[in-house]
Scaffold this motif. Structure first.
Motif, PDB file in Angstrom:
ATOM      1  N   VAL A 204       0.858  -1.193   0.000  1.00 12.30           N
ATOM      2  CA  VAL A 204       0.000   0.000   0.000  1.00 12.30           C
ATOM      3  C   VAL A 204       0.886   1.232   0.000  1.00 12.30           C
ATOM      4  N   ARG A 205       0.618   2.134  -0.928  1.00 10.66           N
ATOM      5  CA  ARG A 205       1.371   3.388  -1.045  1.00 10.66           C
ATOM      6  C   ARG A 205       0.503   4.558  -0.600  1.00 10.66           C
ATOM      7  N   ALA A 206       1.179   5.629  -0.214  1.00  6.05           N
ATOM      8  CA  ALA A 206       0.468   6.836   0.198  1.00  6.05           C
ATOM      9  C   ALA A 206       1.236   8.055  -0.283  1.00  6.05           C
ATOM     10  N   SER A 207       0.575   9.199  -0.260  1.00  2.21           N
ATOM     11  CA  SER A 207       1.228  10.457  -0.631  1.00  2.21           C
ATOM     12  C   SER A 207       2.399  10.744   0.302  1.00  2.21           C
ATOM     13  N   THR A 208       3.301  11.575  -0.177  1.00  2.00           N
ATOM     14  CA  THR A 208       4.476  11.966   0.607  1.00  2.00           C
ATOM     15  C   THR A 208       4.052  12.512   1.967  1.00  2.00           C
ATOM     16  N   GLY A 209       4.717  12.064   3.010  1.00  4.44           N
ATOM     17  CA  GLY A 209       4.424  12.522   4.357  1.00  4.44           C
ATOM     18  C   GLY A 209       3.676  11.515   5.193  1.00  4.44           C
TER      19      GLY A 209
ATOM     20  N   ILE B 107       1.480  18.129   5.570  1.00  7.53           N
ATOM     21  CA  ILE B 107       0.828  17.891   4.287  1.00  7.53           C
ATOM     22  C   ILE B 107       0.255  19.208   3.792  1.00  7.53           C
ATOM     23  N   ASN B 108       0.731  19.671   2.653  1.00  8.52           N
ATOM     24  CA  ASN B 108       0.332  20.973   2.129  1.00  8.52           C
ATOM     25  C   ASN B 108      -0.688  20.889   0.998  1.00  8.52           C
ATOM     26  N   LYS B 109      -1.050  19.678   0.614  1.00  7.82           N
ATOM     27  CA  LYS B 109      -1.968  19.507  -0.512  1.00  7.82           C
ATOM     28  C   LYS B 109      -3.390  19.286  -0.007  1.00  7.82           C
ATOM     29  N   PRO B 110      -4.380  19.683  -0.817  1.00  8.13           N
ATOM     30  CA  PRO B 110      -5.783  19.534  -0.385  1.00  8.13           C
ATOM     31  C   PRO B 110      -6.272  18.082  -0.398  1.00  8.13           C
ATOM     32  N   VAL B 111      -5.546  17.201  -1.086  1.00  4.97           N
ATOM     33  CA  VAL B 111      -5.958  15.806  -1.192  1.00  4.97           C
ATOM     34  C   VAL B 111      -4.734  14.915  -1.033  1.00  4.97           C
TER      35      VAL B 111
END
Length: 930
Positions: free
Chosen positions: A553-558, A597-601
Motif C-alpha cells: 500500500v502506497r500513500a502520498s508523501t508525508g 501535508i500541504n496539498k488539499p488531497v
C-alpha cells in the motif's frame, strides 16, 4: 395467519424547500447559500416527520441518516450542505435508499450511480476555492438511549473532493468504494500533531476481493500488458494523475514526478489503429486489474495445488470426520477452480503413521504407502503422490469412496500433525499451494507434539492470556514462515470434542494467509454439524483464490505505513506476502503522518500482484483519494466509526496477547474516554460549563457501544471461557471484514412475531411500462427482512419470537408465553415444550400449509445467503423460561446453558459480572469529568 401481500410503491417526492421538488431523479435548480440552508431545514423537517424520530438539538445528521438506514448498506447520504452544483458520484447500483437520499440532498444534482466503484462528492468549476467538508453535528450519548443501531448499516461519511480532482472531469468511478478500501478518517489531518491531538487513529482497511468467485465481481481488466508506473515511487497510473506537455507525460499524484505516457495508450501496434487514452480503464476506474507482462513473473504461473492432510485416528473415525471430509471432497471436485485443467491433488492420512496414496499411471486404483518414521519423515515415492485432477479423476473418485474403509477398524489414538505438515511441504514446496488439514485430535506425536494445558488454575486470571492464548511450541510459527517462503498456505478445520490448542495451531494459517475453522464438539451423528462442515469445506475449495501474491500500500508523501494487521507475513517493512490470497478476509494498515501535508488531497493505492486461479499473472490496483484539513472539527465530522472499531479490535488483540485480557479491555475503554475528552475540550460549542461530558460527533455515536460490546465479546470477556473458544474468537475478530465484524461484536436481532406482512417474501415493486405507460407489479429476488432491534431484553415482549444473528450462529428465541397458534404455525405443534431445541432446523411447510413458517424460513435463508464468505450459520432454537416448565433437571441444565449463550448476544444488558451499556455510560461520565 394473515395472507396479505405487500404492494410497494415508488418512493414519494418531498418538498424540501421553496420551489424545489425533489424525487424520481428530477434535476434540482441552482440555489444560493441562504436558499440552500432553507432547503436543508425543510428536508430535516420532512425526515423527522417521515421517520417519527424524536431527535433534538442540532442533530440533523441523525435525522437524515436514520431516515435511510432501513434500506440497507452503502446507499449514498449527504451529511452537510454542499456547494451549489455539487454532485454525488455513486459507488453502488441505485437502491431505494439512494432514491430517498435524493429527497435529502435537495441542492445537489441527481445521484449518478454506477455498478462498480466510487462514492464521493465533488464540486464543479463554480465551487468555492475552499470546498466545505462534512459539517459537524453533536449528539449527547446519555440522551441516545437506546442507541440508534440503524447507523450500523450506513456508509462512512462522504469523501468531499475539490473540483477537477480526477483526470476525467466529474468521474463517477475514480474513488474506491468502502467495500474495497476505506480510511478511519475521511479527512486527513495536515500534520502529525493535529492527528495526535485528535486522539483518533489513522488507518486503512483493505479488502481486495469482494466475492468468492471472480464472476461475481465487476472489476475492469486492461486490454493489453502495458503497465505504466511512476519511475520514482513506483505508483501505478490512476484516475487522479494529471497530464502535462500536451498529454505526452503524466504527473504522479503521489510524488509529483513527470513520467512518459506509453505509446500503446494512443496507438495499437498490432491492429495499427489509433486509440483514445482517455478510455483506458486505469484512468477511469478505482479498482482495475493489469495483465502483467513477463517481467512481473519470477516463474510461470503455477497450478492450483491442494494437499489434504486428513486425521485417521480413532477420534476422527468415530466422530465421522474422516468419512464426512472424503465425501465432501468427492462431491466438490467439480467446484475446484480448474479452468485450464491443471489443478493437482494429494492425500495424506495421519495417525501415528503417515499414509500416502500413490496413483498408478494408467490404472484406476491407488496403493497405500505407509511411513512409520515420523522423526525423519520422507516421501515414499518420487511420483504418483501429487497428481493432475483431470487426468486422474476416476482414480481420485475411487480413493475418496474407499478412503474411510481403510481405517474403519482403527484403534490408533496418535496424530502426528507436525511430521505430516513437513511431508506435505516436501511434496509441494517446488510448486506452492495449499495444505488443508482436517483434525479431530490434539497433535500428540513427533515434532510439534502438544499437551493439554492447565486451564483451571489460570482461567479468568490476569496471566490467562500469556499462559493459554500464546503458542505452546515454536515449531508452528517457524514452520509457517517456511511455508510462506515456499508459497504454501495452511488451512485448518478443527473438530475435536476435547482440547485442541487452537491458540498454538492458529499460527499456521496466521502467517501463511490461511484461516482456522473451529467446530467444537462436532459429530457426524448431528446432521446440522455435517451440513455446516460440508458446506464450508466445499465453498472453501471453490474459491477463486489468487496465488503467489504480495500486497503493498502506497500513500502520498508525508504518510508512512507503520503497522500491519491480518493473516499474512511481512516479507519486508511494507510488503505483505500471501502464498494464496483468500477472498473472505480483510486487512488493516495503521499509518503515521511524518511531514506536514500541504496539498488539499492525499492519495492511497493498494497493489496486489498475483496469479489468477486460471493461470494469468495480474496486478489488482485500488485507488483512494481523501481530502485534508487543518481543522479538528473537519477531522471528527468525517471519521469512520466502523473502520476505527476494526483497527481498535486488532490493537486490543495485540494488547491481550502481549499483556493481559484486562489490559485489552482497559485499552478499549480508554480510547472511548480519550475521544470524549478531546471532543468535550475542543469541539463542544463554547465549552459550556456543566455541559454533558458524553457529547460526541454524531457520525461517531455508535463507537462507544461497539467498543463496550467488544469488551463483553467471547474473545475478551472477564468470565471463564474455554481457551480454545477464546482463541478461535480472537482469530475471527482479527480477520473478519467490517460488515461481519460489526455483527460479530453487536449481533442483529429481528422480531418475527409482529413483523410486517411483506417480510420474508420477495420484494414487489410497482413499475411503469415504458411502452404502454401502465403500472406493472414486478417480483424481485430480494427477500425483505424485518427492521433490527436493539440488543436488549427491554425491547422484547414476553410472548415474542426473536431471531438473533451474531455472524457465526443464528438463535431463534421462543418466549415462554408465546401464543400457541404461533408455535403451531412455525413448528407444527401447539406444545411449546414438544418443539426440538438446540442445534436444529425448522420443519418445512409449504406457503399454503403455513405462510408464517415459509416466511421465517425465507428470512433465515436470506441471512445465510452470502457470496463473500464461506460461513454457514447453524440455527439454535431456544425456548424461554416460564413458571411451569415440564422438563427434567438434566434437560433444564442444557436449556439454561443455551439461554445464557443466547442472552450473551444482548450486549446492551447486564450479563453476569458485565455491566449494561447504561451503566457503562454512567462510568464514562465519571472518567470524562475528571
Amino acid at each position: 395467519m394473515s395472507s396479505s401481500r405487500r404492494r410497494a410503491y415508488p418512493q414519494p417526492s418531498y418538498a424540501s424547500g421553496p420551489g424545489n421538488a425533489v424525487g424520481g431523479g428530477v434535476p434540482v435548480p441552482q440555489v444560493n447559500q441562504f436558499q440552500q440552508q432553507q432547503a436543508y431545514n425543510g428536508v430535516d423537517a420532512v425526515n423527522r416527520q417521515f421517520q417519527g424520530l424524536n431527535v433534538g438539538g442540532n442533530d440533523a445528521y441523525a435525522a437524515r441518516t436514520a431516515g435511510g438506514a432501513q434500506y440497507g448498506q452503502y446507499g449514498q447520504y449527504q451529511q452537510q450542505p454542499a456547494t451549489p452544483g455539487a454532485g454525488v458520484a455513486g459507488g453502488v447500483s441505485q437502491s431505494p435508499y439512494d432514491q430517498y437520499a435524493q429527497t435529502q440532498a435537495a441542492v445537489q444534482q441527481p445521484l449518478a450511480q454506477t455498478g462498480a466503484s466510487s462514492y464521493y462528492l465533488q464540486g464543479n468549476n463554480n465551487a468555492a476555492a475552499a470546498l466545505p467538508l462534512n459539517q459537524l453535528y453533536t449528539t449527547d450519548l446519555s440522551r441516545e438511549l437506546p442507541p440508534p443501531i440503524s447507523d450500523l448499516s450506513l456508509p462512512p461519511p462522504p469523501l468531499v473532493l475539490p473540483p477537477n480532482s480526477t483526470l476525467i472531469p466529474n468521474s463517477e468511478t475514480a474513488n474506491a468504494s468502502p467495500e474495497y478500501f476505506r480510511s478511519t478518517l475521511n479527512v486527513i489531518p495536515t500534520n502529525g500533531s493535529l492527528l495526535k491531538k485528535s486522539k483518533l487513529p489513522l488507518a486503512l482497511v483493505v479488502k481486495p476481493y469482494n466475492a468468492l468467485k471472480v464472476s461475481d465481481e465487476n472489476v475492469k481488466v486492461t486490454s493489453d500488458t502495458t503497465v505504466s508506473r511512476c519511475r520514482r515511487c513506483r505508483g501505478y497510473i490512476n484516475p487522479f494523475i494529471t497530464l502535462a506537455e500536451n498529454g505526452r507525460r503524466w504527473r504522479c499524484n503521489f510524488c509529483n514526478l513527470l513520467n512518459d505516457i506509453p505509446s500503446s495508450f494512443e496507438y495499437d501496434e498490432i491492429s495499427g489503429t489509433i486509440k483514445n487514452k482517455f478510455e483506458r480503464v486505469e484512468l477511469n476506474y478505482s479498482v482495475v486489474e493489469f495483465v502483467a507482462p513477463k517481467e512481473y513473473m519470477a516463474r510461470a504461473p503455477q497450478p492450483i495445488v491442494y494437499t489434504f492432510i486428513i486425521d485417521v485416528s480413532i477420534n476422527a473415525v468415530q466422530s465421522g470426520l474422516t468419512g464426512t471430509i472424503t465425501r465432501t471432497i468427492l462431491e466438490s471436485l467439480d467446484r475446484i477452480p480448474n479452468e485450464n485443467k491443471t489443478a493437482r491433488l494429494a492425500f495424506i492420512g495421519v495417525d501415528s503413521n503417515l499414509h500416502y496414496f500413490r496413483f498408478n499411471e494408467g490404472l484406476d486404483g491407488t496403493e497405500v504407502l505407509i511411513v512409520s518414521d515420523i522423526d525423519e519423515p520422507f516421501l515414499p515415492s518420487p511420483d504418483g503422490l501429487l497428481v493432475n485432477l483431470e487426468e486422474n479423476r476416476p482414480a481420485i473418485e475411487k480413493l475418496l469412496i474407499d478412503f474411510p474403509s481403510y481405517f474403519e477398524d482403527t484403534a490408533n489414538q496418535g496424530f502426528a500433525l507436525g511430521p505430516a505438515l513437513k511431508s506435505g511441504h516436501k511434496m509441494i514446496n517446488h510448486i506452492g499451494g495449499k495444505l488443508i488439514c482436517f483434525s479431530a485430535t490434539l497433535p500428540n506425536l513427533g515434532e510439534g507434539k502438544l499437551s493439554v494445558r492447565d486451564e483451571a488454575s489460570v482461567s479468568g486470571k490476569p496471566k490467562e492470556a500469556k499462559t493459554l492464548l500464546t503458542s505452546a511450541d515454536s515449531f508452528y510459527k517457524s514452520f509457517a514462515v517456511n511455508c510462506n517462503s515456499s508459497q504454501i498456505t495452511v488451512d485448518l478445520f478443527l473438530t475435536s470434542s476435547t482440547y485442541q490448542d487452537v491458540a498454538t495451531l492458529s499460527n499456521l494459517p496466521r502467517y501463511t494467509a490461511g484461516q482456522t475453522h473451529f467446530y467444537p464438539a462436532w459429530t457426524s451423528a448431528k446432521s446440522e454439524d455435517v451440513t455446516k462442515l460440508s458446506k464450508e469445506v466445499s465453498d472453501h475449495l471453490s474459491q477463486d483464490i489468487a496465488l503467489e501474491a504480495v500486497l503493498r500500500v502506497r500513500a502520498s508523501t508525508g504518510i508512512r505505513m507503520s503497522s500491519f494487521y491480518g493473516n499474512f507475513f511481512n516479507r519486508s517493512s511494507d510488503l505483505c506476502s500471501f502464498p494464496t490470497f483468500p477472498r473472505d478476509q480483510s486487512y488493516v494498515i495503521e499509518m503515521s503522518i511524518e511531514e506536514n501535508i500541504n496539498k488539499p488531497v492525499v492519495y492511497f493505492q493498494a497493489g496486489i500482484l498475483h496469479s489468477t486461479s486460471f493461470g494469468e499473472r495480474r496486478i489488482r490496483v485500488i485507488n483512494l483519494a481523501v481530502p485534508t484539513s487543518a481543522k479538528l472539527n473537519d477531522i471528527y465530522a468525517s471519521a469512520d466509526q466502523l473502520a476505527i472499531v476494526n483497527l481498535y479490535t486488532h490493537k486490543a488483540i495485540e494488547t491481550a496477547l502481549s499483556s493481559t485480557l484486562p489490559d485489552a479491555r482497559d485499552f478499549l475503554v480508554s480510547k472511548v474516554v480519550d475521544i470524549l475528552n478531546v471532543y468535550k475540550k475542543e469541539l463542544v460549542a463554547g465549552n459550556v460549563s456543566g455541559a454533558s461530558p458524553l457529547q460526541l460527533s454524531t457520525n461517531l455515536r455508535m463507537l462507544p457501544i461497539l467498543l463496550f460490546s467488544l469488551t463483553k465479546h467471547l474473545g475478551f470477556r472477564a468470565d471463564r471461557v474455554p481457551s480454545d473458544h477464546r482463541a478461535a474468537a480472537l482469530n475471527n475478530l482479527g480477520s473478519l471484514p467490517i460488515p461481519y465484524l460489526v455483527k460479530y461484536i453487536y449481533p442483529t436481532v429481528y422480531a418475527l412475531h409482529n413483523m410486517p406482512d411483506e417480510c420474508g417474501l420477495p420484494e414487489k415493486l410497482i413499475t411503469t411500462n415504458e411502452e404502454t405507460g401502465e403500472e406493472e407489479e414486478v417480483v424481485t429476488t430480494n427477500i425483505l427482512l424485518p427492521e433490527p432491534l436493539n440488543d436488549s431484553k427491554s425491547s422484547w415482549e414476553n410472548y415474542g419470537l426473536y431471531l438473533i444473528d451474531n455472524s457465526s450462529e443464528l438463535f431463534l428465541w421462543v418466549s415462554g408465553n408465546v401464543v400457541p397458534g404461533l408455535v403451531e404455525d412455525l413448528f407444527g405443534t401447539d406444545n411449546l415444550y414438544a418443539i426440538p431445541t438446540g442445534k436444529t432446523e425448522l420443519p418445512e411447510f409449504s406457503e399454503e400449509e403455513s405462510e408464517f413458517n415459509f416466511r421465517v424460513r425465507q428470512i433465515i435463508g436470506k441471512i445465510r445467503e452470502q457470496n463473500d464468505s464461506i460461513v454457514w450459520k447453524n440455527l439454535y432454537v431456544v425456548v424461554g423460561g416460564s413458571s411451569n416448565e415440564p422438563i427434567e433437571i438434566s434437560q433444564q441444565r442444557d436449556l439454561m446453558a443455551l439461554r445464557m449463550w443466547a442472552y450473551s448476544c444482548l450486549v446492551e444488558d447486564k450479563t453476569g459480572s458485565e455491566p449494561s451499556y447504561r451503566d457503562f455510560l454512567t462510568s464514562l461520565k465519571t472518567k470524562v469529568s475528571q
